[in-house]
Design a protein around this motif. Sequence first.
Motif, mmCIF file in Angstrom:
data_model
loop_
_atom_site.group_PDB
_atom_site.id
_atom_site.type_symbol
_atom_site.label_atom_id
_atom_site.label_comp_id
_atom_site.label_asym_id
_atom_site.label_seq_id
_atom_site.Cartn_x
_atom_site.Cartn_y
_atom_site.Cartn_z
ATOM 1 N N ALA A 342 84.460 135.307 94.711
ATOM 2 C CA ALA A 342 85.106 134.965 94.074
ATOM 3 C C ALA A 342 84.538 133.424 93.607
ATOM 4 C CB ALA A 342 86.308 133.710 94.341
ATOM 5 N N TRP A 343 83.544 133.259 93.904
ATOM 6 C CA TRP A 343 82.000 132.732 93.274
ATOM 7 C C TRP A 343 81.228 133.321 92.140
ATOM 8 C CZ3 TRP A 343 77.177 132.295 94.602
ATOM 9 C CH2 TRP A 343 76.069 131.411 93.502
ATOM 10 N N ASP A 344 81.409 134.127 92.608
ATOM 11 C CA ASP A 344 80.364 135.367 91.806
ATOM 12 C C ASP A 344 81.044 135.261 90.633
ATOM 13 O OD1 ASP A 344 78.035 135.586 93.492
ATOM 14 O OD2 ASP A 344 79.029 137.694 93.905
ATOM 15 N N GLN A 373 86.745 123.428 96.433
ATOM 16 C CA GLN A 373 85.995 123.684 95.296
ATOM 17 C C GLN A 373 84.833 124.631 95.850
ATOM 18 O OE1 GLN A 373 84.779 121.919 91.658
ATOM 19 N NE2 GLN A 373 83.789 123.854 90.736
ATOM 20 N N VAL A 374 84.628 125.592 95.788
ATOM 21 C CA VAL A 374 83.994 126.769 96.083
ATOM 22 C C VAL A 374 82.277 126.493 95.081
ATOM 23 C CG1 VAL A 374 82.527 129.273 96.902
ATOM 24 C CG2 VAL A 374 85.094 128.833 97.079
ATOM 25 N N LEU A 375 81.084 125.486 95.939
ATOM 26 C CA LEU A 375 80.048 125.469 94.388
ATOM 27 C C LEU A 375 79.164 126.637 94.433
ATOM 28 C CD1 LEU A 375 79.611 121.725 95.228
ATOM 29 C CD2 LEU A 375 80.894 122.908 93.154
ATOM 30 N N GLY A 376 78.946 127.035 95.395
ATOM 31 C CA GLY A 376 77.777 128.341 95.460
ATOM 32 C C GLY A 376 77.822 128.357 96.642
ATOM 33 N N VAL A 377 76.612 130.233 96.859
ATOM 34 C CA VAL A 377 75.856 130.044 97.995
ATOM 35 C C VAL A 377 74.515 129.300 97.512
ATOM 36 C CG1 VAL A 377 74.558 132.310 99.358
ATOM 37 C CG2 VAL A 377 77.100 131.587 98.143
ATOM 38 N N SER A 378 74.154 128.749 98.862
ATOM 39 C CA SER A 378 72.174 128.743 98.751
ATOM 40 C C SER A 378 71.798 128.627 100.510
ATOM 41 C CB SER A 378 72.578 126.452 98.775
ATOM 42 O OG SER A 378 73.354 126.660 97.775
ATOM 43 N N GLU A 379 70.405 128.521 99.842
ATOM 44 C CA GLU A 379 69.775 128.633 101.107
ATOM 45 C C GLU A 379 69.303 127.453 101.529
ATOM 46 O OE1 GLU A 379 66.304 131.729 103.322
ATOM 47 O OE2 GLU A 379 67.762 132.532 102.312
ATOM 48 N N GLU A 383 68.945 128.337 106.497
ATOM 49 C CA GLU A 383 69.832 128.999 106.200
ATOM 50 C C GLU A 383 70.652 129.088 105.599
ATOM 51 O OE1 GLU A 383 73.710 127.713 108.713
ATOM 52 O OE2 GLU A 383 72.542 126.317 109.779
ATOM 53 N N LYS A 384 71.227 130.495 105.476
ATOM 54 C CA LYS A 384 72.424 130.776 104.208
ATOM 55 C C LYS A 384 73.616 130.182 104.038
ATOM 56 C CE LYS A 384 72.950 134.921 101.066
ATOM 57 N NZ LYS A 384 73.119 136.093 101.333
ATOM 58 N N VAL A 385 74.450 129.528 103.045
ATOM 59 C CA VAL A 385 75.033 128.405 103.673
ATOM 60 C C VAL A 385 76.087 128.573 102.527
ATOM 61 C CG1 VAL A 385 74.504 126.881 104.784
ATOM 62 C CG2 VAL A 385 74.236 126.070 102.460
ATOM 63 N N LEU A 386 77.286 128.621 102.806
ATOM 64 C CA LEU A 386 78.443 127.907 100.944
ATOM 65 C C LEU A 386 78.691 126.774 100.863
ATOM 66 C CD1 LEU A 386 81.105 130.441 101.600
ATOM 67 C CD2 LEU A 386 79.697 130.286 99.852
ATOM 68 N N GLN A 387 78.600 126.216 99.611
ATOM 69 C CA GLN A 387 78.691 124.698 99.530
ATOM 70 C C GLN A 387 79.447 124.578 98.933
ATOM 71 O OE1 GLN A 387 75.405 123.144 96.716
ATOM 72 N NE2 GLN A 387 76.280 121.386 96.438
ATOM 73 N N LEU A 388 80.612 123.316 99.356
ATOM 74 C CA LEU A 388 82.100 123.059 98.761
ATOM 75 C C LEU A 388 82.078 121.361 98.712
ATOM 76 C CD1 LEU A 388 83.196 124.669 102.239
ATOM 77 C CD2 LEU A 388 83.738 126.166 100.363
ATOM 78 N N ARG A 389 83.499 121.290 98.197
ATOM 79 C CA ARG A 389 83.918 120.078 97.938
ATOM 80 C C ARG A 389 84.737 120.035 97.263
ATOM 81 N NH1 ARG A 389 81.306 118.237 91.816
ATOM 82 N NH2 ARG A 389 82.662 120.151 90.840
ATOM 83 N N ARG A 401 82.803 114.714 97.919
ATOM 84 C CA ARG A 401 81.657 114.688 98.945
ATOM 85 C C ARG A 401 81.744 116.184 99.271
ATOM 86 N NH1 ARG A 401 83.176 110.465 103.032
ATOM 87 N NH2 ARG A 401 81.038 111.274 104.026
ATOM 88 N N PRO A 402 79.623 116.864 98.473
ATOM 89 C CA PRO A 402 79.918 118.676 99.293
ATOM 90 C C PRO A 402 79.397 118.237 100.756
ATOM 91 C CG PRO A 402 78.069 116.996 98.499
ATOM 92 C CD PRO A 402 78.445 116.526 98.186
ATOM 93 N N PHE A 403 80.168 119.774 101.556
ATOM 94 C CA PHE A 403 79.690 119.879 102.936
ATOM 95 C C PHE A 403 79.914 121.718 102.757
ATOM 96 C CE2 PHE A 403 84.484 120.183 101.687
ATOM 97 C CZ PHE A 403 85.078 121.319 102.075
ATOM 98 N N PHE A 404 79.224 121.897 103.618
ATOM 99 C CA PHE A 404 78.224 123.428 103.930
ATOM 100 C C PHE A 404 79.444 124.531 105.061
ATOM 101 C CE2 PHE A 404 75.486 120.305 102.054
ATOM 102 C CZ PHE A 404 74.644 121.046 101.634
ATOM 103 N N ALA A 405 79.344 125.233 104.030
ATOM 104 C CA ALA A 405 79.908 126.733 105.679
ATOM 105 C C ALA A 405 79.049 127.452 106.096
ATOM 106 C CB ALA A 405 81.226 126.661 105.507
#
Length: 442
Positions: A342-344, A373-379, A383-389, A401-405
Amino acid sequence: MQESYKYKAYSLNNFRDIPQMERLPEEIKFDIEVVGQILPFKANNFVVDHLIDWDRVPADPLFLLTFPQRGMLLPHHYEEMAALLKGGAGRAELKAAANRIRLQLNPHPAGQISHNIPSLDGDNLDGMQHKYRETVLFFPSQGQTCHAYCSFCFRWPQFVGLSDLKFASREVDRLIHYLQANPQVTDVLFTGGDPLIMSARNLAQYIEPLLEADLPNLRHIRIGTKALSYWPYRFLSDDDTDDLLALFRKVEANGKHLALMAHFNHPRELAPEPVRQAIAQIRQTGAVIRTQSPLLQHINDDPALWARMWNEQVDLGCVPYYMFLARDTGAQHYFNVPLVRAWDIFREAYRQVGGLCRTVRGPSMSANPGKVQVLGVSEIMGEKVLQLRFIQGRNPDWVQRPFFAKYDDKATWLDQLVPAFGEEKWFWQDEYQSIRAQKLAT
């Protein structure tokens, strides 16, 4: 005055009378009957004649948007209902089976009944929801149907006859009292169903009291609607079209902002000339049309399609607002798109359009704690994570406030994710549990 066009509805009782149905094999018609016993089905002559490309059926996205498909039920649910139909089961047996299956489909996601219903003087206001500080949802009782039903609709329980699953209210006085008691509320969203299924007279009975009341905190009136796509003649040639447009102008004349939250799921819905004329008519009243849609497998999971849709909406004077994710209810397994994909799709579509289209936000999940909101994929730190807010939260302090999965390319919803970096819980989790417990206790 526009040329009149008479509305004709299609349901399980008469869909076989649609002339284009003669093209389809009996197997597909039977699938419609099976799935339509459980999930709501309603189409109309505008959808059938102007939106669906019958040369592409059954793969046509507008056909999938409105006509039930076998894959919209889990296999064991489909087989149970199909066996009953083939065995000549009576109406009562079919209804009992359908209701049993419906209750297994998470009919009210995101705490709509357990967490979102407000109270006034100790009484629950059952035809309202108040999840986010500034916005109250109101479900006018005469607006709890639609000109046609979307097969993905997360409010499908409104339409299947289970009274304890339905929101509705006629009590606009209680809405006014609630707004007076909660001055932090700036927005009222009329929703359903579709409030614009109502006559202008009935709609005015809800809106005019808000304009006449002493509500300095009320700034914005929103109306959630699919009518622009499914029945544009509501704004062109219905018997009370002039009264409806006059009501829109009255909202603006009283110093309130009127926003039509219009649902467009595919760019083809913008193509018919009546739709374009209807958009122009609404804009002349001073109302603003903001557009939104979930991202749906089989229907619009293509970034080029979204870029085209946003561009065309801006060309017509609309404001792209949200790309949502299919909610965890009903036929979500058929429509959902994994969060990473979805983010892609969102990112690829977003980078194809200019700044005027970039008012849109997404991809967003309307989950229990809020709109995430899914903000994207980061490393980060290897660690490879999904960034959310949070775009919206049950506590406004959570917003932005960003948080990470942990990275998970199969997850389709927030509750399938786990916190990254070895954290045991999300930053908001304890407070959310406390809010939830407090609400359940009341």
